[in-house]
Scaffold this motif. Structure first.
Motif: not given
Length: 116
Positions: A28-37
Motif C-alpha cells: 500500500e505504501k509503494s502503491n500510494n507513492s508518486k515514484l515509479k519503481f
C-alpha cells in the motif's frame, strides 16, 4: 499450517498473519507513492527446529516428511490480489535456503531483465 507438539498459542497462525500485514502495508505504501519503481516481496517465516510437511496420499494415508522449507498459499479471498505465497523455512539449514533463494532471484532477473 499448525504448530505441533506445543500447547501454547498458535504461533504459526500469528506469524503468518503478522507477515501478511507487514507485506500489505509495504504494498500500500509503494502503491500510494508518486515514484515509479518495482518491488518484489518474498514473505518468509523462519522457525527454530525441525519443519515437517504432510499431506494425504490418494489411498487416504498421511505422508509426513522432514523438509528444509515449505510453501503455503494464503487465500484470504478469491480475489487474485488478496492471495500470497508464504515460505516457511527451518533455521537448521538457513544458509542453504538463502543460497537457493539468491540463485532463483538471479535466474529470474537474468531471464526477464529486458521485460523489466
Amino acid at each position: 499450517m499448525v504448530t505441533a507438539f506445543n500447547e501454547s498459542k498458535d504461533l504459526a497462525y500469528f506469524a503468518s498473519k503478522s507477515l501478511l500485514n507487514a507485506c500489505n502495508y509495504l504494498v500500500e505504501k509503494s502503491n500510494n507513492s508518486k515514484l515509479k519503481f518495482c518491488n518484489i516481496y518474498i514473505p518468509v517465516i523462519i522457525i527454530e527446529g525441525i519443519l515437517y510437511e504432510s499431506f494425504l496420499k490418494n489411498n487416504g494415508t498421511l505422508s509426513l516428511s522432514k523438509v528444509n522449507y515449505s510453501t503455503i498459499a494464503n487465500t484470504k479471498s478469491f480475489d487474485d490480489s488478496a492471495s500470497s505465497i508464504l515460505t516457511i523455512a527451518s533455521s537448521l539449514k538457513l544458509n542453504n535456503f538463502i543460497k537457493e533463494l539468491r540463485n532463483n532471484n538471479d535466474t529470474f532477473f537474468d531471464k526477464f531483465i529486458e521485460l523489466l
